[in-house]
Design an enzyme around this catalytic site. Structure first.
Site, short mmCIF file in Angstrom:
data_model
loop_
_atom_site.label_atom_id
_atom_site.label_comp_id
_atom_site.label_asym_id
_atom_site.label_seq_id
_atom_site.Cartn_x
_atom_site.Cartn_y
_atom_site.Cartn_z
N LYS A 52 -14.31 -74.17 -61.63
CA LYS A 52 -14.15 -75.02 -60.44
C LYS A 52 -14.02 -74.16 -59.19
CE LYS A 52 -12.32 -78.87 -63.10
NZ LYS A 52 -11.17 -79.60 -63.64
N GLN A 96 -4.80 -79.70 -63.22
CA GLN A 96 -5.58 -79.65 -64.44
C GLN A 96 -4.80 -80.25 -65.60
OE1 GLN A 96 -8.79 -78.68 -64.50
NE2 GLN A 96 -8.97 -79.04 -66.70
N ASP A 119 -9.52 -86.16 -58.10
CA ASP A 119 -9.81 -86.59 -59.47
C ASP A 119 -10.02 -88.11 -59.55
OD1 ASP A 119 -10.02 -84.70 -61.56
OD2 ASP A 119 -7.88 -84.24 -61.44
N1 GUN Z 1 -8.97 -82.05 -67.96
C1 GUN Z 1 -10.12 -82.43 -68.54
N2 GUN Z 1 -10.91 -83.10 -67.65
C2 GUN Z 1 -10.22 -83.15 -66.49
C3 GUN Z 1 -10.52 -83.68 -65.21
O1 GUN Z 1 -11.56 -84.28 -64.96
N3 GUN Z 1 -9.55 -83.50 -64.26
C4 GUN Z 1 -8.38 -82.88 -64.53
N4 GUN Z 1 -7.50 -82.78 -63.55
N5 GUN Z 1 -8.08 -82.37 -65.71
C5 GUN Z 1 -8.99 -82.49 -66.69
#
Ligand code: GUN
Length: 285
Positions: A52, A96, A119
């Site tokens: 990311k 996350q 998100d």
């Molecule tokens: N863990 C797995 N997929 C995601 C996501 O799309 N966002 C976040 N914050 N954590 C994740």
């Protein structure tokens, strides 16, 4: 033989467009900035967070990664979110998941300022997805990526039967809603669904998001179906595979997403798009 939907190349196109958009913001303005918070050392999460941050820098978004030990208390994490919420330098906040067990993810997600919630998991943003006619909500990244992958096939979604396997708040439920908004007839299957094969066999579009390697066999799919694979699991030999048995499914599908290189890159591209969207909302443009 199914055509492979190339998520990497579609993501690259979207990222280039986002990079051009960022360049057009006035020079005097600070760069759009995303804060990524990782608690603990979950191996896959560490990889995702690095991906990311790298993707951000490629399009001119600044990323600030906050790494906290796995023993971090919920209170301490909430205080960090308070600071990020207040900071005028931070436009997007992503915590996350999964979080260590002493921390309630619902509390954490609910604590993020909805207009920095890139998100799209905050109840206000979920409500905007499901309820109101908000023309510009922040929506969850993976479902947005899946819709872009489906649209890239140019197959009309309206009237098609879409079968979503998995009912998570991150993928299953929001993608079912987006498909419904695109006028598909939607079936949501989950761990208690009886006769899963039969349901999947009726799907013109099948979205598999359960995290069980190769669970969906090619022969379960309707001939000509579009198969979207959200799962990503690492086998004993380190190979990454999806929820759909790619080799057998490819023979029956019209289109299929690979793992890796399908949904994953699009999820990240949509995170960048959401960060820019949040930036614009906060700047009032
Ligand atoms: N863990 C797995 N997929 C995601 C996501 O799309 N966002 C976040 N914050 N954590 C994740």
């Amino acid at each position: 033989m199914g055509k492979i939907i190339d998520g990497r190349s579609l993501a690259q196109k979207l990222n280039s467009r986002l990079g051009r958009e960022v360049k057009k913001f006035p020079k005097a303005w600070p760069k759009p900035t995303l804060a990524v918070v990782l608690v603990g050392n979950h191996e896959a999460s560490e990889v995702y967070v690095r991906q990311k941050a790298k993707a951000c820098s490629a399009v001119g978004i600044k990323s600030v990664v906050r790494l906290l030990p796995s023993s971090t208390s919920e209170k301490k994490l909430l205080r960090l979110i308070d600071r990020l919420n207040r900071s005028k330098h931070i436009n997007g906040i992503l915590v996350q998941l999964p979080l260590p067990k002493q921390i309630d993810p619902k509390k954490v997600i609910g604590h993020i300022s909805p207009d920095k919630d890139v998100d799209g998991f905050h109840p206000n943003n979920m409500g905007r997805l499901f309820g109101s006619n908000d023309p510009n909500p922040l929506l969850p990244c993976t479902p947005l990526g899946i819709m872009a992958l489906l649209n890239s096939t140019r197959v009309k979604i309206s009237g098609k039967h879409a079968v979503v396997v998995g009912r998570s708040h991150i993928v299953g439920r929001p993608i079912a809603e987006l498909l419904l908004q695109a006028d598909a007839t939607v079936t949501i299957c989950h761990s208690r669904t009886k006769n899963l094969k039969k349901h999947i066999h009726h799907g013109d579009i099948v979205v598999a998001a359960v995290g069980k390697p190769h669970m969906v066999k090619g022969r379960w799919l309707k001939k000509g179906a579009i198969a979207i694979d959200v799962g990503i699991s690492r086998l004993g030999n380190k190979r990454l595979v999806g929820d759909i048995d790619f080799k057998t499914a490819k023979k029956r599908c019209s289109f299929i997403t690979p793992v890796p290189g399908g949904v994953g890159p699009m999820t990240i591209a949509m995170l960048l798009a959401n960060t820019i969207k949040a930036y614009k909302i906060q700047k009032g443009i």
